[in-house]
Design a protein around this motif. Structure first.
Motif, PDB file in Angstrom:
ATOM      1  N   LEU A 169      12.541 -12.322  16.039  1.00 12.02           N
ATOM      2  CA  LEU A 169      12.896 -12.207  15.248  1.00 12.02           C
ATOM      3  C   LEU A 169      13.526 -10.518  15.263  1.00 12.02           C
ATOM      4  CD1 LEU A 169      11.062 -13.379  12.039  1.00 12.02           C
ATOM      5  CD2 LEU A 169      13.074 -14.526  13.256  1.00 12.02           C
ATOM      6  N   HIS A 171      11.027  -4.149  12.256  1.00 10.70           N
ATOM      7  CA  HIS A 171      12.262  -5.454  13.040  1.00 10.70           C
ATOM      8  C   HIS A 171      12.643  -3.573  13.506  1.00 10.70           C
ATOM      9  CE1 HIS A 171      14.446  -2.219  10.480  1.00 10.70           C
ATOM     10  NE2 HIS A 171      15.383  -1.965  11.324  1.00 10.70           N
ATOM     11  N   HIS A 179      17.695  -8.767  15.952  1.00 12.18           N
ATOM     12  CA  HIS A 179      18.233  -8.469  15.030  1.00 12.18           C
ATOM     13  C   HIS A 179      19.350  -7.675  14.910  1.00 12.18           C
ATOM     14  CE1 HIS A 179      15.839  -4.832  15.917  1.00 12.18           C
ATOM     15  NE2 HIS A 179      17.356  -4.093  14.822  1.00 12.18           N
ATOM     16  N   SER A 213      15.284 -14.154  10.100  1.00  8.51           N
ATOM     17  CA  SER A 213      15.867 -13.644  10.613  1.00  8.51           C
ATOM     18  C   SER A 213      17.017 -13.280  10.290  1.00  8.51           C
ATOM     19  CB  SER A 213      16.265 -14.729  12.247  1.00  8.51           C
ATOM     20  OG  SER A 213      17.500 -13.191  13.139  1.00  8.51           O
TER      21      SER A 213
END
Length: 967
Positions: free
Chosen positions: A151, A84, A155, A219
């Motif tokens: 995703l 991420h 974030h 997510s």
């Protein structure tokens, strides 16, 4: 970065550079900088724990299928969470940290500071941009790259459009970096993948594109892992690359999970057997309860189950047992039980906690009461082992400077972490207002956290008929997402008009089928009452299925006597004095009727459609009945209201007694309409739409075996709040309202419900009253609701002109209100078949004022302002309980905070929905975690205060009274 050379540079070692890249600055990592690779591995390790100890069986199965087979889902999920923050491996991020930037430069990474400084590039968008290149190089198919990059890009709460990912062109490569940066970015992703033991990027290519609902769930779970891994107490900084490893991260993650007290729900549970009901509730199932359990067991895949039955039929227990069956069959790991309002959640919390504890005693502490006023629930408060306190440093969340989410207080029940911003629905078992679910359907920041908390559960919603056309748009949006995600949903209602039942089923099936719109032409509707309607989309490809069985009621139909009590309404141009005089006459008529009916004792409920009508009637009744009168409405402080409600439920709970109960008259507004489990001998109510009127009548003679006074042996409802229409020439002596002109209704009633639904309901009331046939309930309920909402113009001829105009106005308003709501729902019109989350937040709803701010988007008519009540003194402020605050209003101690919040009160609707924005708060509340969104209504020594051009007065018995406009 495409087109840049990534040839080896003899003077540069990308692995050495990994030892300089910052993931968390010292102030966010316990005093020591946390390397980027360390934070990414921490997040991946937390994701492993989430997979092993938290995710529902169904969720794991779905992700396994996406990844290409059993066992592969865990690896893909872990990698997605770990990757991420790859966008932090850019000059745009690293240059923002002056102290650490020198070490990054010393490792051989370069940028032109004056140029890079001028242009921002958020690391979420940067990470998505980098992944597009890296995954293309790894030969991932475009359709998988397309769903993965949002995703990473989203974030931090918002999903951007694809066109916003690239670095600013005017930065001339200084935001993204040169070929050395490209080498480090590639090395970072490769090192993460290697540490996790996943081989190459090509080897973890997904097999299937997940539905958009599953993407949203992923997510939210990614954000959950990131926020846990950002807690500096359990994940202190690691500045030495030699100390960073996946094994070490796994040790930190396991310890953090345990110390935070986090856990999932019930895991795999067995399907209920015939004797399970008795084990859960110490009684044999009633017909509707048995039918709900049986129907849930017949559903071949997750779907929508609608339970319709009269009040007192046991729908709550039916829903909980159906939820248990659906959870066992389809692998969900908890429940969300949504109620219409916060006050109706409190008794439900007790029921759900008992039910869950009987499935597994260790699960009782995992039941959360999720509303802002839970402090005043005595069951909840008794479970707290210590005062609530904020623990930001322990819990953590990922944020760059200036963008940390807001926080509310944290509680020991069930785990503190779950009570941070937007996290409550992640708790395994949740009881809360329907609003909490509806917040997950608004296009607002961190909506993925809220939705992720729902998509692994069974969703149970009570009193579903109470949603109006505006709020229903958000409910239908939620059902669409639930259908796509395969979330079992149980809806409860006294009864539903067929069009509303159809709309609920269509929305769920549209999601399940992935359609923008869908109409289930073959939907089966119940032919009897009580009933169950179940719909699902068969996983074998045969399409939507439905069943609609019905059963006998637990009680025989009883005749309910219907009486009419008209009022005299002043002329529209009448002054305030005339309106008050008319109100006095109307209140006196009710008082006289109650005195006659309760001459030998008994209990009565009077429901008024406005707070001011309830207040003036209460004042009149106290002159006659003294302390035998109780007042309940929205403009009471919540602490007082909670105490009065609990006392009322205690005194009027429908349980057999050998002797008559003490005389009691409860005067209430619509707060007594929903989930108000009382039994009264007599009901007097303002006219309302037929389904709501029947709901109110459900409080009549609800219990069996009660001893009732003479004259109250038969249930009786008296309908008031209306005035007779004009008589036609020559018909002045006609007494039936059906033979006169259209009746008049209270202005407040018309603003709440619309004139047309009131006309439809009142025609049915008059039919039952004029020929003295009454209604046989509950058997007549479906026919009455169908008649009221059939759309046929079968009203009296003398009403036709008024009815036609009011129908046109009402239908136009309904269309307008529905269209207004669609401006805020999560998926815009035309985008409901979208394949990915890209651009989901296009024209996002701004996050304002926490849950209170969100409520303004899901309520139009029902939304009201709130304020806490304080009095002023020469040296500062004073609470209503008499505690002095300093000049700046600073508050110390949770008990004092509770004391202040207990005075939270709804402002009168006459002040407008934005009234609280004109109020301020003591300066000491600005940064207080529980008070910073509160506004104070400052009460003068005479008990009055002014707001929005109105003079208000606080009275201990009456609550907040609107005295009238300021002169």
């Amino acid at each position: 970065m495409s087109g840049r050379s990534t040839a080896p540079d003899d003077d540069f070692d990308p692995l050495t550079a990994l030892g300089a890249l910052v993931g968390k600055t010292p102030d966010r990592a316990g005093g020591t900088m946390n390397l980027l690779l360390s934070h990414m591995l921490d997040t991946a390790a937390v994701a492993e724990v989430i997979w092993d100890r938290y995710l529902a069986r169904r969720t794991r199965h779905v992700i396994d299928e996406i990844a290409g087979g059993t066992g592969r889902g865990r690896s893909l999920f872990t990698w997605l969470c770990g990757i991420h923050d790859c966008g932090k491996a850019t000059p745009a991020f690293q240059r923002r940290l002056p102290t650490e930037a020198g070490a990054v430069r010393a490792a051989g990474l370069r940028w032109h500071e004056p140029t890079a400084k001028r242009f921002e590039w958020h690391h979420g968008r940067a990470g998505a941009h980098l992944l597009q290149r890296l995954l293309t190089e790894a030969q991932w198919p475009d359709e998988h790259i397309a769903w993965v990059w949002p995703l990473v890009a989203g974030h931090h709460g918002f999903f951007p459009v694809a066109g916003s990912l690239k670095p600013p062109s005017r930065a001339r490569g200084q935001a993204e970096g040169d070929e050395r940066w490209a080498m480090v970015q590639q090395a970072l992703v490769r090192r993460l993948t290697d540490e996790l033991g996943l081989g190459t990027l090509t080897e973890i290519t997904p097999a299937l594109v997940p539905t958009r609902a599953t993407q949203l769930q992923l997510s939210g779970l990614l954000v959950m892992a990131d926020w846990i891994a950002s807690g500096e107490r359990h994940f202190p900084g690691l500045a030495d690359l030699t100390s960073v490893s996946c094994d070490h991260a796994r040790e930190r993650a396991a310890r953090a999970w345990t110390e935070l007290g986090l856990r999932g729900g019930w895991g795999d549970i067995s399907e209920p057997t015939p004797d399970t009901f008795d084990k859960r509730f110490d009684s044999e199932p009633r017909p509707l309860q048995a039918l709900a359990l049986d129907t849930a067991g017949r559903m071949e895949s997750p779907g929508l189950l609608i339970v319709e039955g009269p009040t007192g039929e046991g729908k709550t227990w039916a829903a909980l047992m159906a939820a248990e069956m659906l959870a066992a069959r389809f692998g969900t790991d908890g429940v969300f039980v949504g109620m219409p309002t916060w006050s109706t959640n409190d008794p439900m919390f007790r029921e759900v906690r008992r039910w869950v504890s009987r499935i597994d005693p260790s699960l009782a502490p995992q039941v959360a009461l999720l509303h802002g006023k839970k402090t005043f629930n005595k069951d909840w408060s008794a479970l707290l082992s210590e005062p609530p306190r904020a623990r930001l440093t322990a819990f953590g969340e990922c944020g760059e400077a200036g963008e940390a989410p807001d926080h509310s207080s944290f509680s020991q029940v069930p785990a503190d972490w779950f009570f941070g911003y937007a996290r409550g629905l992640l708790c395994p078992f949740v009881v809360g207002p329907l609003d909490q679910l509806l917040f997950a359907t608004i296009r607002t920041k961190f909506v993925m956290l809220r939705m992720a908390g729902l998509l692994g559960k069974v969703v149970v919603l009570d009193e579903i008929h109470a949603t109006d056309v505006y709020t229903s748009q958000f409910l239908l949006e939620g059902l669409r997402w639930f259908g796509q995600a395969g979330v079992p949903v149980v809806l409860l209602s006294a009864t539903l008009p067929q069009p509303q039942r159809q709309a609920l089923a269509d929305a769920y099936l549209a999601g399940s089928l992935g359609r923008e719109e869908y109409t289930a032409d073959g939907l089966r509707h119940p032919a009897g009452y009580p009933s169950i309607t179940a719909v699902w989309n068969a996983e074998d490809g045969t399409g939507p299925q439905s069943v609609a069985p019905h059963c006998s009621s637990r009680r025989e139909d009883i005749p309910v006597i219907v009486e009419l009590m008209p009022e005299a309404f002043p002329r529209p141009e009448a002054d305030l004095a005339e309106h008050r005089a008319a109100r006095t006459v109307a209140d006196a008529a009710v008082a006289d009727r109650l005195a006659e009916a309760l001459a030998h004792g008994g209990c009565a409920l009077v429901i008024r459609n406005s707070v001011d009508r309830a207040q003036t009637l209460y004042t009149t009744l106290r002159e006659q009945f003294g302390d035998q009168v109780m007042l309940l409405h929205e403009q009471l402080p919540i602490g007082s209201r909670a105490d009065r409600t609990a006392d009322c439920l205690r005194r009027l709970t429908p349980r057999p007694k050998a002797t008559p109960r003490d005389r009691l008259v409860v005067v209430a507004t619509q707060v007594a309409e929903q989930a108000f489990d009382v039994d009264v001998d007599l009901l007097i109510t303002d006219v309302a739409p037929i389904d709501l009127l029947l709901q109110r009548i459900g409080r009549l003679h609800r219990g069996d075996g009660l001893s009732r006074p003479d004259g109250l042996l038969d249930p009786r409802v008296i309908v008031t709040g209306w005035a007779e229409g004009e008589a036609a020439p020559g018909q002045e002596g006609v007494r039936s309202p059906l033979d006169r002109g259209a009746p008049l209704f209270l202005a407040r009633s018309e603003s709440l419900y619309g004139r047309y639904p009131l006309l439809r309901a009142f025609a049915l009331v008059c039919g039952a009253a004029t020929d003295q046939r009454g209604w046989n309930l509950p058997g007549d309920i479906p026919a009455l609701v169908t008649a009221a909402y059939s759309g046929n113009d079968d009203l009296p001829v003398s009403w036709h002109d008024v009815a036609r105009t009011s129908r046109w106005q009402w239908e136009a308003e309904q269309r307008q209100r529905a269209a207004e709501a669609t401006r805020y729902v999560l998926t815009r019109r035309g985008d409901k078949e979208g394949a990915t989350l890209a651009g989901l937040h296009f024209v996002a709803v701004p996050p304002i004022g926490g849950d209170k701010g969100l409520a303004a988007f899901i309520r139009d008519r029902d939304h009201t302002s709130e304020a806490v009540l304080l009095t002023t003194t020469d040296s500062g402020y004073r609470t209503l309980s008499g505690i002095d605050l300093p000049e700046d209003g600073a508050v110390e101690g949770e008990a004092l905070v509770d004391d202040i919040l207990a005075t939270t009160v709804e402002l009168p609707t006459t002040c407008g929905p934005l009234a609280s924005e004109s109020l301020t708060a003591p300066p000491g509340w600005k940064d207080h975690p529980r008070l910073k969104y509160s506004r104070a209504l400052l009460i003068r020594g005479d008990g009055t205060a002014d707001v929005s051009g109105r003079r208000l007065r606080y009275d201990r018995r009456l609550g907040l009274v609107d005295v009238g406009p300021l002169e």
